[in-house]
Design a protein around this motif. Structure first.
Motif, PDB file in Angstrom:
ATOM      1  N   GLN A  97     -26.728  19.178  33.634  1.00 49.34           N
ATOM      2  CA  GLN A  97     -25.280  19.084  33.808  1.00 49.34           C
ATOM      3  C   GLN A  97     -24.942  17.612  34.028  1.00 49.34           C
ATOM      4  OE1 GLN A  97     -23.421  20.598  37.393  1.00 49.34           O
ATOM      5  NE2 GLN A  97     -21.665  21.324  36.214  1.00 49.34           N
ATOM      6  N   ARG A  99     -21.556  14.419  33.328  1.00 50.82           N
ATOM      7  CA  ARG A  99     -20.196  14.092  32.922  1.00 50.82           C
ATOM      8  C   ARG A  99     -20.160  12.619  32.539  1.00 50.82           C
ATOM      9  NH1 ARG A  99     -16.107  13.517  37.976  1.00 50.82           N
ATOM     10  NH2 ARG A  99     -17.373  12.121  39.241  1.00 50.82           N
ATOM     11  N   ALA A 109     -15.253  12.929  29.995  1.00 53.32           N
ATOM     12  CA  ALA A 109     -15.798  14.243  29.625  1.00 53.32           C
ATOM     13  C   ALA A 109     -16.122  14.975  30.922  1.00 53.32           C
ATOM     14  CB  ALA A 109     -17.050  14.098  28.767  1.00 53.32           C
ATOM     15  N   SER A 110     -15.520  16.137  31.082  1.00 49.05           N
ATOM     16  CA  SER A 110     -15.718  16.914  32.301  1.00 49.05           C
ATOM     17  C   SER A 110     -17.164  17.401  32.386  1.00 49.05           C
ATOM     18  CB  SER A 110     -14.753  18.090  32.327  1.00 49.05           C
ATOM     19  OG  SER A 110     -14.997  18.919  31.220  1.00 49.05           O
ATOM     20  N   GLN A 112     -20.423  19.215  32.060  1.00 45.38           N
ATOM     21  CA  GLN A 112     -20.868  20.203  31.070  1.00 45.38           C
ATOM     22  C   GLN A 112     -22.380  20.343  31.118  1.00 45.38           C
ATOM     23  OE1 GLN A 112     -20.072  18.681  27.022  1.00 45.38           O
ATOM     24  NE2 GLN A 112     -19.308  16.876  28.091  1.00 45.38           N
ATOM     25  N   TRP A 113     -22.828  21.512  30.680  1.00 46.52           N
ATOM     26  CA  TRP A 113     -24.259  21.810  30.645  1.00 46.52           C
ATOM     27  C   TRP A 113     -24.767  21.697  29.222  1.00 46.52           C
ATOM     28  CZ3 TRP A 113     -27.746  22.600  34.411  1.00 46.52           C
ATOM     29  CH2 TRP A 113     -27.271  22.859  35.696  1.00 46.52           C
ATOM     30  N   ALA A 152     -22.900  13.676  22.423  1.00 45.81           N
ATOM     31  CA  ALA A 152     -21.666  13.923  23.179  1.00 45.81           C
ATOM     32  C   ALA A 152     -21.002  12.600  23.554  1.00 45.81           C
ATOM     33  CB  ALA A 152     -21.965  14.751  24.427  1.00 45.81           C
TER      34      ALA A 152
END
Length: 169
Positions: A97, A99, A109-110, A112-113, A152
């Motif tokens: 996880q 960010r 970017a919040s 995230q996994w 990402a």
């Protein structure tokens, strides 16, 4: 004859549109900081991926972007057994996880996994080889997760560039 054959193969790959997967992060991001809890298994593979993308790892105060590592999970579970009741297959998984923040600490970017799993067979006649296979699979999983984080990051940078260009129009 051999050089001609290699040339034809190279031309056919170029003609079909094949190209290695790369990231264009260095054009807009020169430096990144990794923050969060220390001791994550993803640290070395993520640093290697950043280096391949030609991005410097710096201290948070000097970074263009910050990748904050929030949590990690790794599991290994038996998914089948053999005739003698011993494990025949295992599934190994790793999740991260994280960010992404900009230099000012704003969230781009919040949290995230990213998670990857692999299955491997246990060879009861070659337990040393099975242990090596498991180690190799775990390293591949970490490289996959690191690559996903870089992709990402690439998407965040592109979205930020698009937002900036639309504001300027």
């Amino acid at each position: 004859m051999r050089p001609l054959l290699l040339g034809l193969v190279a031309l056919s790959l170029v003609g079909c549109g094949f190209q290695l997967r790369t990231f264009d992060l260095e054009s807009s991001v020169e430096s990144v900081a990794l923050t969060g809890r220390s001791g994550f298994r993803i640290g070395a593979p993520l640093r290697s991926s950043l280096k391949q993308a030609r991005i410097l790892e710096v201290e948070p105060a000097e970074a263009d972007l910050i990748i904050e590592l929030l949590d990690e999970r790794q599991t290994r579970r038996n998914i089948s057994t053999g005739a003698q009741g011993r494990a025949a297959e295992f599934e190994v998984s790793y999740g991260l996880q994280y960010r992404v923040l900009d230099a000012a600490g704003n969230e781009l970017a919040s949290p995230q996994w990213v998670q990857r799993e692999r299955v491997f067979l246990i060879d009861q006649g070659n337990l040393v080889g099975s242990n090596r296979e498991q180690t190799t699979l775990q390293q591949e999983i970490l490289r996959d997760v690191a690559g996903q984080v870089i992709r990402a990051l690439d998407a965040v940078v592109r979205a930020q560039a698009d937002a900036t260009s639309q504001v300027g129009q």
